[in-house]
Design a protein around this motif. Structure first.
Motif, PDB file in Angstrom:
ATOM      1  N   GLY A  64      24.477  55.807   6.847  1.00  0.00           N
ATOM      2  CA  GLY A  64      25.587  56.624   6.904  1.00  0.00           C
ATOM      3  C   GLY A  64      26.669  56.138   8.074  1.00  0.00           C
ATOM      4  O   GLY A  64      26.388  54.947   8.547  1.00  0.00           O
ATOM      5  N   ARG A  65      27.475  56.937   8.451  1.00  0.00           N
ATOM      6  CA  ARG A  65      28.555  56.415   9.407  1.00  0.00           C
ATOM      7  C   ARG A  65      27.984  56.215  10.659  1.00  0.00           C
ATOM      8  O   ARG A  65      28.631  55.485  11.543  1.00  0.00           O
ATOM      9  N   LEU A  66      26.600  56.602  11.237  1.00  0.00           N
ATOM     10  CA  LEU A  66      26.382  56.336  12.514  1.00  0.00           C
ATOM     11  C   LEU A  66      25.548  55.096  12.482  1.00  0.00           C
ATOM     12  O   LEU A  66      25.205  54.609  13.505  1.00  0.00           O
ATOM     13  N   LEU A  84      16.185  59.149  10.255  1.00  0.00           N
ATOM     14  CA  LEU A  84      16.201  60.464   9.704  1.00  0.00           C
ATOM     15  C   LEU A  84      17.466  60.627   9.170  1.00  0.00           C
ATOM     16  O   LEU A  84      18.441  59.757   9.649  1.00  0.00           O
ATOM     17  N   ARG A  85      17.745  61.419   8.567  1.00  0.00           N
ATOM     18  CA  ARG A  85      19.088  62.328   8.002  1.00  0.00           C
ATOM     19  C   ARG A  85      19.647  62.838   9.492  1.00  0.00           C
ATOM     20  O   ARG A  85      18.935  63.366   9.963  1.00  0.00           O
ATOM     21  N   ASP A  86      21.086  62.466   9.687  1.00  0.00           N
ATOM     22  CA  ASP A  86      21.526  62.967  10.808  1.00  0.00           C
ATOM     23  C   ASP A  86      21.311  64.596  11.145  1.00  0.00           C
ATOM     24  O   ASP A  86      21.035  64.958  12.414  1.00  0.00           O
ATOM     25  N   ASP A  87      21.257  65.369   9.959  1.00  0.00           N
ATOM     26  CA  ASP A  87      20.958  66.801  10.281  1.00  0.00           C
ATOM     27  C   ASP A  87      19.756  67.163  10.978  1.00  0.00           C
ATOM     28  O   ASP A  87      19.523  68.122  11.227  1.00  0.00           O
ATOM     29  N   ASP A  88      18.801  66.167  10.613  1.00  0.00           N
ATOM     30  CA  ASP A  88      17.457  66.365  10.955  1.00  0.00           C
ATOM     31  C   ASP A  88      17.213  66.009  12.634  1.00  0.00           C
ATOM     32  O   ASP A  88      16.081  66.352  13.197  1.00  0.00           O
ATOM     33  N   MET A 106      27.866  64.772  18.101  1.00  0.00           N
ATOM     34  CA  MET A 106      28.036  65.985  18.680  1.00  0.00           C
ATOM     35  C   MET A 106      28.373  67.398  18.090  1.00  0.00           C
ATOM     36  O   MET A 106      27.700  68.277  18.126  1.00  0.00           O
ATOM     37  N   ASN A 107      28.941  66.802  16.852  1.00  0.00           N
ATOM     38  CA  ASN A 107      29.130  68.189  15.675  1.00  0.00           C
ATOM     39  C   ASN A 107      27.821  68.538  15.510  1.00  0.00           C
ATOM     40  O   ASN A 107      27.570  69.906  15.274  1.00  0.00           O
ATOM     41  N   GLU A 108      26.668  67.618  15.155  1.00  0.00           N
ATOM     42  CA  GLU A 108      25.323  68.197  14.560  1.00  0.00           C
ATOM     43  C   GLU A 108      24.742  68.680  15.566  1.00  0.00           C
ATOM     44  O   GLU A 108      24.104  69.820  15.444  1.00  0.00           O
ATOM     45  N   VAL A 155      37.547  65.593  10.695  1.00  0.00           N
ATOM     46  CA  VAL A 155      39.013  65.016  10.680  1.00  0.00           C
ATOM     47  C   VAL A 155      38.642  63.832  11.694  1.00  0.00           C
ATOM     48  O   VAL A 155      38.272  63.806  12.708  1.00  0.00           O
ATOM     49  N   SER A 156      39.002  62.367  10.877  1.00  0.00           N
ATOM     50  CA  SER A 156      39.077  61.422  11.622  1.00  0.00           C
ATOM     51  C   SER A 156      40.437  60.697  11.731  1.00  0.00           C
ATOM     52  O   SER A 156      41.451  61.076  12.532  1.00  0.00           O
ATOM     53  N   SER A 157      40.842  60.058  10.636  1.00  0.00           N
ATOM     54  CA  SER A 157      42.189  59.552  10.596  1.00  0.00           C
ATOM     55  C   SER A 157      43.113  60.553  10.108  1.00  0.00           C
ATOM     56  O   SER A 157      44.407  60.580  10.427  1.00  0.00           O
ATOM     57  N   GLY A 158      42.617  61.676   9.603  1.00  0.00           N
ATOM     58  CA  GLY A 158      43.642  62.707   8.699  1.00  0.00           C
ATOM     59  C   GLY A 158      44.047  62.461   7.475  1.00  0.00           C
ATOM     60  O   GLY A 158      44.536  63.107   6.899  1.00  0.00           O
ATOM     61  N   GLY A 159      43.618  61.059   6.891  1.00  0.00           N
ATOM     62  CA  GLY A 159      43.795  60.714   5.497  1.00  0.00           C
ATOM     63  C   GLY A 159      43.534  61.717   4.560  1.00  0.00           C
ATOM     64  O   GLY A 159      43.941  61.797   3.604  1.00  0.00           O
ATOM     65  N   THR A 160      42.060  62.220   4.700  1.00  0.00           N
ATOM     66  CA  THR A 160      41.443  63.116   3.672  1.00  0.00           C
ATOM     67  C   THR A 160      42.485  64.281   3.479  1.00  0.00           C
ATOM     68  O   THR A 160      42.640  64.770   2.334  1.00  0.00           O
ATOM     69  N   LEU A 161      42.717  64.701   4.476  1.00  0.00           N
ATOM     70  CA  LEU A 161      43.417  65.935   4.555  1.00  0.00           C
ATOM     71  C   LEU A 161      44.775  65.853   3.748  1.00  0.00           C
ATOM     72  O   LEU A 161      45.126  66.496   2.865  1.00  0.00           O
TER      73      LEU A 161
HETATM   74  O1  PRT Z   1      22.989  61.326   4.708  1.00  0.00           O
HETATM   75  P1  PRT Z   1      23.100  61.910   6.212  1.00  0.00           P
HETATM   76  O2  PRT Z   1      22.934  63.496   6.415  1.00  0.00           O
HETATM   77  O3  PRT Z   1      22.343  61.324   7.430  1.00  0.00           O
HETATM   78  O4  PRT Z   1      24.698  61.553   6.536  1.00  0.00           O
HETATM   79  P2  PRT Z   1      26.120  62.758   6.434  1.00  0.00           P
HETATM   80  O5  PRT Z   1      26.526  62.386   5.134  1.00  0.00           O
HETATM   81  O6  PRT Z   1      25.722  64.222   6.736  1.00  0.00           O
HETATM   82  O7  PRT Z   1      27.000  62.159   7.671  1.00  0.00           O
HETATM   83  P3  PRT Z   1      27.795  60.660   7.736  1.00  0.00           P
HETATM   84  O8  PRT Z   1      27.071  59.716   7.689  1.00  0.00           O
HETATM   85  O9  PRT Z   1      29.079  60.903   6.767  1.00  0.00           O
HETATM   86  O10 PRT Z   1      28.504  61.063   9.135  1.00  0.00           O
HETATM   87  C1  PRT Z   1      27.720  61.118  10.247  1.00  0.00           C
HETATM   88  C2  PRT Z   1      28.507  61.614  11.275  1.00  0.00           C
HETATM   89  O11 PRT Z   1      29.754  60.490  11.726  1.00  0.00           O
HETATM   90  C3  PRT Z   1      29.295  62.850  11.342  1.00  0.00           C
HETATM   91  O12 PRT Z   1      28.256  63.888  11.702  1.00  0.00           O
HETATM   92  C4  PRT Z   1      30.323  62.594  12.653  1.00  0.00           C
HETATM   93  O13 PRT Z   1      29.680  62.900  13.885  1.00  0.00           O
HETATM   94  C5  PRT Z   1      30.524  61.305  12.547  1.00  0.00           C
HETATM   95  N1  PRT Z   1      31.907  61.023  11.816  1.00  0.00           N
HETATM   96  C6  PRT Z   1      32.912  60.443  12.204  1.00  0.00           C
HETATM   97  C7  PRT Z   1      32.421  61.444  10.580  1.00  0.00           C
HETATM   98  C8  PRT Z   1      33.763  61.165  10.342  1.00  0.00           C
HETATM   99  N2  PRT Z   1      34.100  60.101  11.624  1.00  0.00           N
HETATM  100  C9  PRT Z   1      34.325  61.304   9.138  1.00  0.00           C
HETATM  101  N3  PRT Z   1      35.523  60.821   9.177  1.00  0.00           N
HETATM  102  N4  PRT Z   1      31.640  62.016   9.521  1.00  0.00           N
HETATM  103  C10 PRT Z   1      32.419  62.424   8.479  1.00  0.00           C
HETATM  104  N5  PRT Z   1      33.681  62.036   8.202  1.00  0.00           N
HETATM  105  C11 PRT Z   1      34.418  62.366   7.012  1.00  0.00           C
HETATM  106  C12 PRT Z   1      34.807  63.921   6.739  1.00  0.00           C
HETATM  107  O14 PRT Z   1      33.670  64.650   6.205  1.00  0.00           O
HETATM  108  C13 PRT Z   1      35.829  63.721   5.890  1.00  0.00           C
HETATM  109  O15 PRT Z   1      35.394  63.972   4.412  1.00  0.00           O
HETATM  110  O16 PRT Z   1      35.460  61.646   6.482  1.00  0.00           O
HETATM  111  C14 PRT Z   1      36.463  62.697   6.011  1.00  0.00           C
HETATM  112  C15 PRT Z   1      37.548  62.704   6.976  1.00  0.00           C
HETATM  113  O17 PRT Z   1      37.938  61.191   7.607  1.00  0.00           O
HETATM  114  P4  PRT Z   1      39.392  61.117   7.709  1.00  0.00           P
HETATM  115  O18 PRT Z   1      39.532  59.892   8.401  1.00  0.00           O
HETATM  116  O19 PRT Z   1      40.120  60.999   6.417  1.00  0.00           O
HETATM  117  O20 PRT Z   1      40.261  62.207   8.580  1.00  0.00           O
END
Ligand code: PRT
Ligand code: ZN
Length: 284
Positions: free
Chosen positions: A10-12, A48-52, A69-71, A157-163
């Motif tokens: 995942g992202r981390l 692990l999955r980040d949620d856990d 920190m959100n989790e 929200v990160s870049s805001g592109g998805t919104l």
């Molecule tokens: O499988 P697992 O449960 O481990 O992973 P996950 O799918 O729940 O999480 P994952 O890997 O997507 O993200 C892990 C963590 O990365 C998150 O809990 C945040 O702390 C951090 N993180 C940082 C982000 C983002 N940036 C992010 N941009 N998590 C998600 N996003 C998604 C967001 O949900 C939205 O859909 O990206 C989209 C928004 O991005 P922008 O750039 O378009 O604004």
């Protein structure tokens, strides 16, 4: 052996493993099992999955964990933040359809909000005296308003592109988040605490070097004061003599963000042969 819970994918994942590598902690190239000991440092990672992760640390399955920190806030487990790691920065915000007029947070009164973070959202709504219907969905929260499932969303929200691509506008930022190192509330065994202290020490050294560059240059002695005045250096710059007495070598650390501005001014002040090096670590 200190056990660290990290996201399995995942992202981390990439930045977590990169941070451990920069801290000199090596793991076998192929990840075959969920629990993998380091080759050269008394830690093992539990994937692990980040949620856990917050729960695994709260219950002692892992000693520490690296998670957003959100989790941590959403899971509200008995854990403490030991160190802010500075990567995976994002925010949790409320967003509504772009073409809808927004009159402040009371807009959400009586509305339906889709989110994967009900606890953080409820905390925010309660604090503002707003009653709304929280609709929990996992994944693709951003499409909820367009399919009539919700009036607004509360999401990362990160870049805001998805919104933007879903015709949504961010109207309230509720929290900022980044990856953090968390630990339990209890006391660790002495050996584990020592390993943890060393780990945090190394993380700090890696972070201190982040965004910094090491500069070396030759400067005419006559213009040394001018050059020194330009260098913001952490302490005063190092000045070394050269074979030619009219010149000296000046070394300093600068922020990468100011790099071009500083280099331009150094050249104007007579500096020559400017070398720029990456800094791997900075140990205070
Ligand atoms: O499988 P697992 O449960 O481990 O992973 P996950 O799918 O729940 O999480 P994952 O890997 O997507 O993200 C892990 C963590 O990365 C998150 O809990 C945040 O702390 C951090 N993180 C940082 C982000 C983002 N940036 C992010 N941009 N998590 C998600 N996003 C998604 C967001 O949900 C939205 O859909 O990206 C989209 C928004 O991005 P922008 O750039 O378009 O604004
Ligand atoms: Zn997750």
């Amino acid at each position: 052996m200190l056990r660290i819970a990290v996201q399995s994918k995942g992202r981390l994942y990439d930045e977590t493993m990169e941070l451990l590598a920069q801290a000199g902690i090596k793991f076998p190239a192929v990840k075959r099992t969920l629990l993998v000991p380091s080759r050269n440092f008394p830690v093992e990672v539990l994937y692990l999955r980040d949620d856990d992760i917050p729960d695994s640390v709260a219950t002692g399955t892992a000693d520490v964990g690296i998670v957003g920190m959100n989790e941590v806030l959403e899971k509200c487990q008995q854990v403490q933040v030991l160190h802010q790691l500075g990567f995976s920065r994002c925010r949790l915000s409320l967003a509504i359809p772009r073409d809808v007029a927004y009159n402040g947070v009371q807009w959400f009164e009586g509305k339906k909000i889709a989110t994967s973070y009900p606890r953080i959202l409820k905390g925010f709504l309660d604090k503002n005296g707003i009653k709304a219907d929280i609709h929990v969905i996992n994944g693709s929260v951003e499409i909820a308003p367009s399919i009539g499932l919700a009036d607004g969303i509360f999401d990362i929200v990160s870049s805001g592109g998805t919104l933007v691509s879903n015709n949504l506008a961010e109207v309230e930022k509720v929290i900022d988040s980044q990856a953090v190192l968390i630990g339990g509330l209890g006391k660790l065994a002495t050996e584990k605490q020592e390993v943890l202290d060393e780990l945090i020490f190394r993380f700090k050294a890696v972070k201190a070097a982040d965004g910094k560059k090491y500069l070396l240059m030759n400067v005419p002695r006559a213009r040394l004061d001018e050059v020194v005045a330009i260098l913001p250096g952490i302490k005063s710059p190092t000045i070394l003599p050269l074979a030619d007495e009219n010149w000296c070598s000046v070394h300093s650390v600068i922020e990468e963000a100011n790099f071009w501005d500083i280099v331009t001014r150094l050249k104007e002040a007579g500096a020559e042969g400017i070398l720029v090096l990456d800094i791997m670590k900075m140990v205070p």
